[in-house]
Write a protein that holds these residues in place. Sequence first.
Motif, PDB file in Angstrom:
ATOM      1  N   UNK A  85      13.927  -6.132  -9.789  1.00  0.00           N
ATOM      2  CA  UNK A  85      12.970  -5.463 -10.674  1.00  0.00           C
ATOM      3  C   UNK A  85      12.992  -3.958 -10.424  1.00  0.00           C
ATOM      4  N   UNK A  86      12.805  -3.191 -11.487  1.00  0.00           N
ATOM      5  CA  UNK A  86      12.763  -1.734 -11.366  1.00  0.00           C
ATOM      6  C   UNK A  86      11.923  -1.163 -12.502  1.00  0.00           C
ATOM      7  N   UNK A  87      11.147  -0.146 -12.184  1.00  0.00           N
ATOM      8  CA  UNK A  87      10.350   0.529 -13.199  1.00  0.00           C
ATOM      9  C   UNK A  87      10.039   1.951 -12.729  1.00  0.00           C
ATOM     10  N   UNK A  88       9.720   2.809 -13.690  1.00  0.00           N
ATOM     11  CA  UNK A  88       9.284   4.170 -13.393  1.00  0.00           C
ATOM     12  C   UNK A  88       7.856   4.320 -13.889  1.00  0.00           C
ATOM     13  N   UNK A  89       6.985   4.808 -13.014  1.00  0.00           N
ATOM     14  CA  UNK A  89       5.591   4.947 -13.399  1.00  0.00           C
ATOM     15  C   UNK A  89       4.964   6.136 -12.678  1.00  0.00           C
ATOM     16  N   UNK A  90       3.840   6.595 -13.217  1.00  0.00           N
ATOM     17  CA  UNK A  90       3.108   7.698 -12.603  1.00  0.00           C
ATOM     18  C   UNK A  90       2.267   7.168 -11.452  1.00  0.00           C
ATOM     19  N   UNK A  91       2.216   7.952 -10.378  1.00  0.00           N
ATOM     20  CA  UNK A  91       1.400   7.600  -9.217  1.00  0.00           C
ATOM     21  C   UNK A  91       0.505   8.791  -8.886  1.00  0.00           C
ATOM     22  N   UNK A  92      -0.725   8.502  -8.513  1.00  0.00           N
ATOM     23  CA  UNK A  92      -1.659   9.563  -8.140  1.00  0.00           C
ATOM     24  C   UNK A  92      -1.464   9.949  -6.677  1.00  0.00           C
ATOM     25  N   UNK A  93      -2.039  11.056  -6.299  1.00  0.00           N
ATOM     26  CA  UNK A  93      -1.946  11.490  -4.907  1.00  0.00           C
ATOM     27  C   UNK A  93      -2.858  10.623  -4.031  1.00  0.00           C
ATOM     28  N   UNK A  94      -2.410  10.363  -2.789  1.00  0.00           N
ATOM     29  CA  UNK A  94      -3.225   9.590  -1.851  1.00  0.00           C
ATOM     30  C   UNK A  94      -2.830   8.132  -1.780  1.00  0.00           C
ATOM     31  N   UNK A  95      -3.741   7.331  -1.216  1.00  0.00           N
ATOM     32  CA  UNK A  95      -3.481   5.904  -1.009  1.00  0.00           C
ATOM     33  C   UNK A  95      -3.778   5.098  -2.263  1.00  0.00           C
TER      34      UNK A  95
ATOM     35  N   UNK B  62       0.864  -1.171   0.000  1.00  0.00           N
ATOM     36  CA  UNK B  62       0.000   0.000   0.000  1.00  0.00           C
ATOM     37  C   UNK B  62       0.908   1.230   0.000  1.00  0.00           C
ATOM     38  N   UNK B  63       0.690   2.113  -0.943  1.00  0.00           N
ATOM     39  CA  UNK B  63       1.549   3.288  -1.123  1.00  0.00           C
ATOM     40  C   UNK B  63       0.728   4.559  -0.910  1.00  0.00           C
ATOM     41  N   UNK B  64       1.317   5.506  -0.170  1.00  0.00           N
ATOM     42  CA  UNK B  64       0.677   6.811   0.000  1.00  0.00           C
ATOM     43  C   UNK B  64       1.574   7.888  -0.591  1.00  0.00           C
ATOM     44  N   UNK B  65       1.042   8.590  -1.567  1.00  0.00           N
ATOM     45  CA  UNK B  65       1.759   9.697  -2.209  1.00  0.00           C
ATOM     46  C   UNK B  65       1.167  11.019  -1.712  1.00  0.00           C
ATOM     47  N   UNK B  66       2.001  11.902  -1.139  1.00  0.00           N
ATOM     48  CA  UNK B  66       1.469  13.192  -0.677  1.00  0.00           C
ATOM     49  C   UNK B  66       1.004  14.079  -1.822  1.00  0.00           C
ATOM     50  N   UNK B  67       1.602  13.876  -2.998  1.00  0.00           N
ATOM     51  CA  UNK B  67       1.221  14.619  -4.201  1.00  0.00           C
ATOM     52  C   UNK B  67       1.328  13.689  -5.405  1.00  0.00           C
ATOM     53  N   UNK B  68       0.609  14.019  -6.443  1.00  0.00           N
ATOM     54  CA  UNK B  68       0.717  13.233  -7.663  1.00  0.00           C
ATOM     55  C   UNK B  68       2.091  13.473  -8.304  1.00  0.00           C
ATOM     56  N   UNK B  69       2.582  12.462  -8.985  1.00  0.00           N
ATOM     57  CA  UNK B  69       3.884  12.585  -9.622  1.00  0.00           C
ATOM     58  C   UNK B  69       4.330  11.274 -10.208  1.00  0.00           C
ATOM     59  N   UNK B  70       5.620  11.111 -10.331  1.00  0.00           N
ATOM     60  CA  UNK B  70       6.187   9.865 -10.859  1.00  0.00           C
ATOM     61  C   UNK B  70       7.121   9.263  -9.821  1.00  0.00           C
ATOM     62  N   UNK B  71       7.386   7.970  -9.964  1.00  0.00           N
ATOM     63  CA  UNK B  71       8.241   7.290  -8.992  1.00  0.00           C
ATOM     64  C   UNK B  71       9.033   6.183  -9.665  1.00  0.00           C
ATOM     65  N   UNK B  72      10.285   6.056  -9.229  1.00  0.00           N
ATOM     66  CA  UNK B  72      11.100   4.921  -9.640  1.00  0.00           C
ATOM     67  C   UNK B  72      10.956   3.867  -8.557  1.00  0.00           C
ATOM     68  N   UNK B  73      10.389   2.747  -8.919  1.00  0.00           N
ATOM     69  CA  UNK B  73      10.102   1.681  -7.968  1.00  0.00           C
ATOM     70  C   UNK B  73      11.122   0.569  -8.144  1.00  0.00           C
ATOM     71  N   UNK B  74      11.837   0.263  -7.062  1.00  0.00           N
ATOM     72  CA  UNK B  74      12.877  -0.765  -7.095  1.00  0.00           C
ATOM     73  C   UNK B  74      12.536  -1.860  -6.100  1.00  0.00           C
ATOM     74  N   UNK B  75      12.636  -3.099  -6.543  1.00  0.00           N
ATOM     75  CA  UNK B  75      12.348  -4.240  -5.676  1.00  0.00           C
ATOM     76  C   UNK B  75      13.606  -5.079  -5.526  1.00  0.00           C
TER      77      UNK B  75
END
Length: 222
Positions: free
Chosen positions: A137-147, A115-128
Amino acid sequence: MAVSGTSSTSGTSSTSNTVTGATTGIANNFDQFLTLLTTQLKNQSPLDPMDTNQFTAQLVQFAGVEQQLKTNETLGSLLSLTSASTATNAVGFIGSTITTDGATTHLANGKAEWQVNMPQAGSATITIKDSNGSVVYSQTKALSAGDQTYSWDGKTSVGAKATDGLYTVTIDAKNIAGETITAKTQISGVVDGVDFSGSIPMLKIGDISVALDKVKSLVRTA
């Protein structure tokens, strides 16, 4: 005198015995002091009476110490009852799904979720990373604000299937303006055991340990 309590039976017994022994000792000395004081008062010289103020002060000190020991004994009993109640409550979590702050969760049957909480909308590089700290694994994707929920299908960056186990996610996020922001992550899982070895019961989700006081939410299964 400091009183400490633990969830273990041995720790509680030790505390209780120590306080009880000390109380018995001070009670005996208190009785001896009263006997000595009474005897001296009966046999004092009328021409040279003893200083009763000093004996009164000593009497008050003995009474204060005895009262403190009784208070400590009561606190020890309360700590024991609290520990027992906490342990009982912890056992009640078994079989329930809990959510807590964390970045490490299980990959099972080709699925892992955070579960991810973003304080603002934006993009994120996600690394596992796997349990050895190696990036799988790694990817960059857009995330919306909130949970929101981030799901991983267990496929590595080269398309291979990752083995089941513990994996940790890292999210480097930026808002639309390109400024760095902090994305918080939480994990969920079914409690399948409780560890009582520490001062705080630890709920077990497989190999993951969660302190009882760190649980954010709980859902009981039917």
